[in-house]
Design a protein around this motif. Sequence first.
Motif: not given
Length: 204
Positions: A95-98, A191-195, A90-91, A85-86
Motif C-alpha cells: 500500500k505504501a509502494a507509491s 519484488l513482492w514475491t521476494a519481499f 507485506k500488504n 504477520a509476514a
Amino acid sequence: MRYLMHNLSDLDEKALLLQLRNSEKPAFEELYRRYKIRLTGNLLRMLKSPELVEDVMQDIFLGIWENRKSIDPDQSIKPYLFTSAANRAKNIFRKAASEQLFRAYLLPHWEENYTHVEEVLFAQENKQLLEELLKNLSPQQRTVYTLCRLEGKSYKEVADFLHITEATVNAHISNANKVLKELTKNNPAFLWTAFGALLLFSLQ
C-alpha cells in the motif's frame, strides 16, 4: 469452567487450542501471551512503527478468535501466526509502494538480506525471470555467475575452467550481483514475491 482446573501456562499447545476452539477466552489470552513478545518484536523490526505493529497484532488475533471453531488442535498454530504477520506486513508495504516510506523501509532490508532474495530468484517458479535478468549481464559475467551461483562450482574451479584468476571470478560475481540487485528491486512482479519471503524469514 474447565480452564479453572488448569494452570494455562502449563498446558501444551494442543490442549490450549482445544479450549480456544471451545470459546474459552482465558485460553485465547494465554495464546496471545505466549506469542505476543516475539511477534511484536519482529514486526517492529520490520515496520518501525508501534502503531502499525499494534494494528497488525490486533488483526491477527481478531482473526484467530473469529475463526476459532475451525482451529485444528493437532496442527501447531505457530506457522499460521508468523505467516499471517509476514503477509500483513507485506500488504502494508504494498500500500505504501507509491510513497517515499516504501524505499525508506524496504531497500535497507533488501540490501541486508539479498542472499535470501537470491534464493527466491533461484526458485523454479522464477526460472524464466532469472533467465531474462541474466541477459542483462555481460557474456563473461553471465557465464561466471551461472557456473558459481547456479551450478555451485567453486571460484577456483571456475577460474581453472575459464583460464582466469579467482580474483577475476570474484569481480564478475560482485558486478553481476550489483546488476541483479538493481533489476530485481525495480521489478514489481518479483519484488513482492521476494519481499514476502524475506519478511517471513525475518519473522521466524
